[in-house]
Design an enzyme around this catalytic site. Structure first.
Site, mmCIF file in Angstrom:
data_model
loop_
_atom_site.group_PDB
_atom_site.id
_atom_site.type_symbol
_atom_site.label_atom_id
_atom_site.label_comp_id
_atom_site.label_asym_id
_atom_site.label_seq_id
_atom_site.Cartn_x
_atom_site.Cartn_y
_atom_site.Cartn_z
ATOM 1 N N GLY A 103 -10.776 16.416 7.234
ATOM 2 C CA GLY A 103 -11.063 15.437 6.188
ATOM 3 C C GLY A 103 -12.204 15.865 5.286
ATOM 4 O O GLY A 103 -12.574 17.041 5.258
ATOM 5 N N ALA A 104 -12.758 14.888 4.530
ATOM 6 C CA ALA A 104 -13.747 15.166 3.471
ATOM 7 C C ALA A 104 -13.169 16.261 2.569
ATOM 8 O O ALA A 104 -13.761 17.321 2.360
ATOM 9 C CB ALA A 104 -15.105 15.559 4.047
ATOM 10 N N LEU A 105 -11.983 15.989 2.068
ATOM 11 C CA LEU A 105 -11.168 17.005 1.390
ATOM 12 C C LEU A 105 -11.803 17.483 0.085
ATOM 13 O O LEU A 105 -12.359 16.695 -0.672
ATOM 14 C CB LEU A 105 -9.767 16.443 1.115
ATOM 15 C CG LEU A 105 -8.989 15.980 2.356
ATOM 16 C CD1 LEU A 105 -7.624 15.426 1.947
ATOM 17 C CD2 LEU A 105 -8.829 17.091 3.378
ATOM 18 N N HIS A 140 -9.274 22.678 0.621
ATOM 19 C CA HIS A 140 -8.155 22.039 1.316
ATOM 20 C C HIS A 140 -6.955 21.887 0.373
ATOM 21 O O HIS A 140 -5.809 22.111 0.760
ATOM 22 C CB HIS A 140 -8.546 20.643 1.799
ATOM 23 C CG HIS A 140 -9.675 20.619 2.784
ATOM 24 N ND1 HIS A 140 -10.893 20.033 2.504
ATOM 25 C CD2 HIS A 140 -9.778 21.090 4.046
ATOM 26 C CE1 HIS A 140 -11.680 20.137 3.561
ATOM 27 N NE2 HIS A 140 -11.042 20.773 4.511
ATOM 28 N N GLN A 180 -14.837 20.601 19.326
ATOM 29 C CA GLN A 180 -15.296 21.840 18.722
ATOM 30 C C GLN A 180 -16.725 21.753 18.203
ATOM 31 O O GLN A 180 -17.258 22.710 17.652
ATOM 32 C CB GLN A 180 -14.338 22.300 17.614
ATOM 33 C CG GLN A 180 -14.379 21.471 16.337
ATOM 34 C CD GLN A 180 -13.279 21.890 15.385
ATOM 35 O OE1 GLN A 180 -12.100 21.693 15.642
ATOM 36 N NE2 GLN A 180 -13.662 22.513 14.270
ATOM 37 N N GLU A 226 -9.224 31.413 4.629
ATOM 38 C CA GLU A 226 -9.955 32.635 4.987
ATOM 39 C C GLU A 226 -11.460 32.386 5.039
ATOM 40 O O GLU A 226 -12.205 33.231 5.513
ATOM 41 C CB GLU A 226 -9.644 33.749 3.980
ATOM 42 C CG GLU A 226 -8.231 34.270 4.109
ATOM 43 C CD GLU A 226 -7.941 35.451 3.216
ATOM 44 O OE1 GLU A 226 -8.782 35.772 2.338
ATOM 45 O OE2 GLU A 226 -6.877 36.055 3.377
ATOM 46 N N SER A 265 -16.843 21.074 3.462
ATOM 47 C CA SER A 265 -17.176 19.648 3.597
ATOM 48 C C SER A 265 -18.666 19.477 3.853
ATOM 49 O O SER A 265 -19.276 18.501 3.414
ATOM 50 C CB SER A 265 -16.387 19.039 4.755
ATOM 51 O OG SER A 265 -15.015 19.257 4.555
HETATM 52 P P1 AMP Z 1 -11.880 21.950 7.830
HETATM 53 O O1 AMP Z 1 -11.523 20.593 7.312
HETATM 54 O O2 AMP Z 1 -13.228 22.416 7.409
HETATM 55 O O3 AMP Z 1 -11.625 22.095 9.311
HETATM 56 O O4 AMP Z 1 -10.884 22.954 7.128
HETATM 57 C C1 AMP Z 1 -9.498 22.792 7.187
HETATM 58 C C2 AMP Z 1 -8.834 24.032 6.666
HETATM 59 O O5 AMP Z 1 -9.236 24.257 5.319
HETATM 60 C C3 AMP Z 1 -9.217 25.293 7.460
HETATM 61 O O6 AMP Z 1 -8.079 26.136 7.575
HETATM 62 C C4 AMP Z 1 -10.264 25.921 6.578
HETATM 63 O O7 AMP Z 1 -10.386 27.323 6.744
HETATM 64 C C5 AMP Z 1 -9.739 25.580 5.193
HETATM 65 N N1 AMP Z 1 -10.807 25.648 4.207
HETATM 66 C C6 AMP Z 1 -12.010 25.028 4.263
HETATM 67 N N2 AMP Z 1 -12.774 25.377 3.204
HETATM 68 C C7 AMP Z 1 -12.034 26.228 2.466
HETATM 69 C C8 AMP Z 1 -12.246 26.951 1.246
HETATM 70 N N3 AMP Z 1 -13.393 26.858 0.569
HETATM 71 N N4 AMP Z 1 -11.264 27.739 0.789
HETATM 72 C C9 AMP Z 1 -10.090 27.853 1.469
HETATM 73 N N5 AMP Z 1 -9.823 27.203 2.610
HETATM 74 C C10 AMP Z 1 -10.776 26.405 3.113
#
Ligand code: AMP
Length: 254
Positions: free
Chosen positions: A32-34, A38, A62, A149, A187
């Site tokens: 979340g906190a998209l 995302h 985690q 990535e 986020s």
């Molecule tokens: P998170 O909500 O932080 O667990 O991220 C969810 C997915 O979004 C994971 O696969 C992250 O690697 C991806 N993600 C987070 N930030 C970025 C970004 N700046 N660019 C590309 N993918 C991202």
């Protein structure tokens, strides 16, 4: 129209209906906190699949630091608007007990790479990540799942897990989305003060510096960062720093 599903059973019943017959399913797991990072994953899934499922679950297993979990940003209402405007088909939004009926008795553990880089500073972090991703892939049963990535170590570990356990989902890496000053979107950036946010752009800049890892670490420390690690593995340089109370990670191909 976005459909919100909270229970594993509801999703599994839904997944067996004719709606999914002959349709490809893309999946984007998130906490979340998209942000734009995302949304890039979601857009990619939309372009490559008939049906796109996004999950929002702030996975407590985690987080090795309870304070980090407590402060993790929650923007649920705004997230819903974003998912609707991206025309996402399903949001899977479970509670802890839905995903952890065993209260985390069973775990997926990788014993080498998961102990390095972020794993060295955050004991148990990747056990939690791999366990929740395994559960989500088994529940959603997507053809493709999309990972950023930005979390490159996470991407490699998930790819390894899927290969090791013969999970039939294809794992697709997506390029890191950055703000105009080069800072990778995250986020946790929402938790930076204005001054810290301004200073944070030094991190990706120095990570790209044509210099050794030791020198980059020293430069970052001079600029007031606390450095968890700067390390090169194969052709990629990985880094994690703390600015105030916020931990930032990044990696670049070199
Ligand atoms: P998170 O909500 O932080 O667990 O991220 C969810 C997915 O979004 C994971 O696969 C992250 O690697 C991806 N993600 C987070 N930030 C970025 C970004 N700046 N660019 C590309 N993918 C991202």
């Amino acid at each position: 129209m976005l459909r919100i599903i909270n229970s594993v059973k509801d999703w599994q019943n839904n997944r067996m209906t004719d709606v999914f017959l002959g349709k490809s399913v893309g999946f984007v797991p998130t906490m979340g906190a998209l942000h734009e990072g995302h949304l890039a994953l979601i857009k990619r899934s939309k372009s490559e699949n008939d049906i796109t499922v996004v999950s929002i679950f702030v996975n407590p297993t985690q987080f090795n630091d309870p304070d980090d979990l407590r402060k993790y940003p929650n923007t649920y209402e705004i997230d819903l608007e974003k998912l609707e405007s991206e025309k996402v088909d399903y949001l899977f939004y479970p509670e802890y007990n839905e995903l952890y009926p065993d209260n985390y008795g069973y775990k997926v553990i990788e014993s080498e790479f998961s102990k390095k880089l972020c794993g060295a500073d955050r004991p148990g972090h990747f056990d939690g990540v791999l366990t929740v991703v395994m559960k989500l892939l088994n529940i959603i049963n997507p053809d493709k799942a999309y990972f950023g990535e930005k979390d490159y170590q996470q991407y490699l570990l998930i790819k390894g897990m899927v290969e090791t356990f013969f999970i039939s989902t294809e794992i697709i890496p997506c390029q890191t989305v950055r703000d105009v000053d080069g800072l990778a979107q995250s986020s946790r950036n929402k938790l930076l003060t204005k001054e810290e946010r301004k200073r944070a752009s030094i991190f990706p800049r120095l990570l790209r510096l044509n210099a050794g890892e030791k020198e980059i670490k020293e430069e970052l420390e001079k600029k007031g960062f606390k450095v968890d690690y700067i390390e090169k593995i194969n052709n990629r340089r990985f880094g994690a720093v703390r600015i105030g109370k916020v931990r930032l990670i990044d990696n670049v191909e070199i």
